[in-house]
Scaffold this active site. Sequence first.
Site, short mmCIF file in Angstrom:
data_model
loop_
_atom_site.label_atom_id
_atom_site.label_comp_id
_atom_site.label_asym_id
_atom_site.label_seq_id
_atom_site.Cartn_x
_atom_site.Cartn_y
_atom_site.Cartn_z
N ASP A 72 4.68 -8.28 14.38
CA ASP A 72 4.26 -6.87 15.18
C ASP A 72 3.49 -7.50 16.41
O ASP A 72 3.74 -6.77 17.61
CB ASP A 72 3.61 -6.04 14.10
CG ASP A 72 4.15 -5.48 12.91
OD1 ASP A 72 5.14 -6.26 12.59
OD2 ASP A 72 3.78 -4.68 12.40
N GLN A 82 15.24 -5.14 11.71
CA GLN A 82 14.32 -6.41 11.60
C GLN A 82 15.23 -7.59 11.47
O GLN A 82 16.25 -7.49 11.53
CB GLN A 82 13.55 -5.93 10.26
CG GLN A 82 12.17 -6.21 10.28
CD GLN A 82 11.27 -6.00 8.99
OE1 GLN A 82 11.88 -5.78 7.98
NE2 GLN A 82 9.99 -5.90 9.19
N GLU A 102 -1.61 -11.13 1.77
CA GLU A 102 -0.71 -10.90 3.00
C GLU A 102 -0.37 -12.20 3.65
O GLU A 102 0.57 -12.50 4.27
CB GLU A 102 -0.95 -9.82 3.58
CG GLU A 102 -0.02 -9.27 4.60
CD GLU A 102 -0.25 -7.77 5.12
OE1 GLU A 102 -1.24 -7.39 4.99
OE2 GLU A 102 0.49 -7.22 5.95
N TRP A 143 -0.57 -11.17 13.28
CA TRP A 143 0.31 -12.36 13.81
C TRP A 143 -0.17 -12.95 14.94
O TRP A 143 0.40 -13.66 15.31
CB TRP A 143 1.55 -11.55 13.90
CG TRP A 143 2.14 -11.22 12.78
CD1 TRP A 143 2.26 -9.92 12.45
CD2 TRP A 143 3.15 -11.69 11.79
NE1 TRP A 143 3.25 -9.61 11.22
CE2 TRP A 143 3.61 -10.79 10.92
CE3 TRP A 143 3.40 -13.33 11.53
CZ2 TRP A 143 4.49 -11.07 9.72
CZ3 TRP A 143 4.29 -13.29 10.39
CH2 TRP A 143 4.74 -12.30 9.54
N TYR A 184 2.02 -0.35 2.24
CA TYR A 184 3.38 -0.48 2.52
C TYR A 184 4.40 0.16 1.01
O TYR A 184 4.67 -0.42 0.56
CB TYR A 184 3.70 -1.86 2.59
CG TYR A 184 2.87 -2.55 3.65
CD1 TYR A 184 3.34 -2.36 4.86
CD2 TYR A 184 2.60 -3.88 3.38
CE1 TYR A 184 2.44 -3.10 6.03
CE2 TYR A 184 1.63 -4.53 4.26
CZ TYR A 184 1.76 -4.22 5.53
OH TYR A 184 1.01 -4.99 6.50
N GLY A 208 9.60 -8.29 13.19
CA GLY A 208 8.78 -8.48 11.97
C GLY A 208 7.13 -9.14 12.17
O GLY A 208 6.45 -9.37 11.40
N ARG A 259 -6.40 -6.42 11.38
CA ARG A 259 -5.29 -5.92 11.63
C ARG A 259 -5.21 -5.81 13.27
O ARG A 259 -5.78 -6.64 14.11
CB ARG A 259 -5.45 -4.46 11.43
CG ARG A 259 -5.70 -4.16 10.09
CD ARG A 259 -4.67 -5.01 8.91
NE ARG A 259 -3.49 -4.48 8.98
CZ ARG A 259 -2.50 -4.80 8.07
NH1 ARG A 259 -2.69 -5.74 7.36
NH2 ARG A 259 -1.21 -4.22 8.03
N LEU A 306 13.37 -4.27 5.24
CA LEU A 306 14.42 -5.18 5.31
C LEU A 306 14.18 -6.51 5.01
O LEU A 306 14.78 -7.16 4.10
CB LEU A 306 15.04 -4.79 6.77
CG LEU A 306 16.10 -5.93 6.89
CD1 LEU A 306 17.36 -5.95 5.82
CD2 LEU A 306 16.80 -5.41 8.40
N TRP A 307 13.47 -7.04 5.92
CA TRP A 307 13.15 -8.75 5.54
C TRP A 307 12.15 -8.95 4.28
O TRP A 307 12.37 -10.08 3.73
CB TRP A 307 12.85 -9.46 6.90
CG TRP A 307 11.49 -9.57 7.40
CD1 TRP A 307 10.67 -8.57 7.30
CD2 TRP A 307 11.00 -10.82 8.33
NE1 TRP A 307 9.52 -8.98 8.18
CE2 TRP A 307 9.88 -10.22 8.61
CE3 TRP A 307 11.52 -11.97 8.70
CZ2 TRP A 307 8.93 -11.17 9.56
CZ3 TRP A 307 10.76 -12.66 9.38
CH2 TRP A 307 9.50 -12.33 9.77
N ASP A 308 11.46 -7.90 4.11
CA ASP A 308 10.69 -8.01 2.92
C ASP A 308 11.49 -8.28 1.71
O ASP A 308 11.43 -9.19 0.86
CB ASP A 308 9.71 -7.02 2.53
CG ASP A 308 8.54 -7.03 3.81
OD1 ASP A 308 8.89 -6.82 4.90
OD2 ASP A 308 7.20 -6.96 3.38
#
Length: 440
Positions: free
Chosen positions: A168, A107, A410, A367, A30, A166, A213, A35-37
């Site tokens: 995914d 996001q 993560e 996710w 990354y 966010g 992933r 944005l939200w990070d």
Amino acid sequence: MTQEQILEAAQAVLDKNFKGNHTIPAQGLYPHQWLWDSCFIAIGQRHFDVERAQTELLGILRGQWSNGMIPNMVLNQGRVRRHNATFWRSSVSPYSPDNVQTSGITQPPMLAEAIVKVGQKLDPRERRTWYQRVYPALVSYHQWLYTDRDPHQEGLVLQLHPWETGLDNTPPWMYELHQHQMPLWIRTVEKLRLDLLMTPFRKDSLFALPGERLSTIDALSLYSIQRRLRRKRYDTQAILSHSHLAIEDVSYNAIFIRANEHLKSIAKTIGKTLPEDLRANIRKTKEEFEKLWDAYSGQYYSRNFVTHKLIKVPSIGTLLPLYAGTITKERAKMLVDLLNDKHQFAAKYPVPTVPLKSEWFHAHMYWQGPTWINTNWLIIEGLKRYGFDKEADHIREQSIKLYAGHGSSEYFSPIDGSPAGAKNFSWTAALIIDMLHDTK
Ligand code: GLC
């Protein structure tokens, strides 16, 4: 590890990922600003360097489009990264900024929360100056969400790509995608199992195990949606006129409700009045949100924007109405019952991003099962608002344990806590710092 050692290690992660005017989520995987990070990162940074936290949030605003949209990525330059700029080609939209390259989607609107949390570390005069500085950008972002993303003026905002949530590959989106929106060529790849040949060439497999992933088929689908958005120059009207995938995501709208409340308090602090249409929309969102409730299963779901059908696939979004803070105590209690249920969300290391009994559940799969520290943080905030302190403390303690045992990963297996995904991940470090300050 003592609390002090954890704080030190977490700050070192943020220092390492800091690039002068923003922090990247992790090296390698990354390399841009997200944005939200950055909102979560600023929430942690404020405890040791409030100025840097402000810089982080102002960094996001570098990418704001002239129509008010705040993109989910502000891209960094560089040889390897040029590929991302070509991929997004934000200049196809007349609204994108001239001097920075960005993505073309947004996001979750965590910005208002981050602005307020950073503001709490300033004295009242500095806080007002801070709020005044960011207020116009924030208002225009929230206005854009209504004008662009609520075209029927019903109160909920829609998302055009799962990346916008966010989360995914979160099951409700992947379910809709598989049911209705999978392009023929990807179905063919799937049928002939050609995806197996492609897997070794995936860039993310350089940084994380493939089983952690998205599947190659899901990754291809997400890229193909992105290309459709780019072909339509990121113009929502044009995209929607082609029966594109569009979902009023429950987690996104829950975060938006909370963000609107923060926006109102920011305005009040600096003696501004929000535009009347915005105030009316904010009221409407809270009412319409209740239509996402399904009385039969006793939970909230995302809604397909076109068919208006609820997508009855549980995920971490199921619990985020707690964070919105506007649902009734009765419904909040029903969500807490799910959180405490061993077949649902009560894992040893909570909170799994998919219920344990779900057919989608995989302990390490992005996710679709793992515990993420940012969703834990949102749930803790929600629980505290409704007075569920015991549950909030438990999630916080287990999150800190995960960090002490496995570092700034993560995400983690909710079953045995084993780490997965990128190492030295920024928001994990930042939010653990925030959680530790909460116990002091
Ligand atoms: C992944 C995550 C997203 C995050 C980004 C950068 O795409 O799903 O939530 O913002 O990585 O960390």
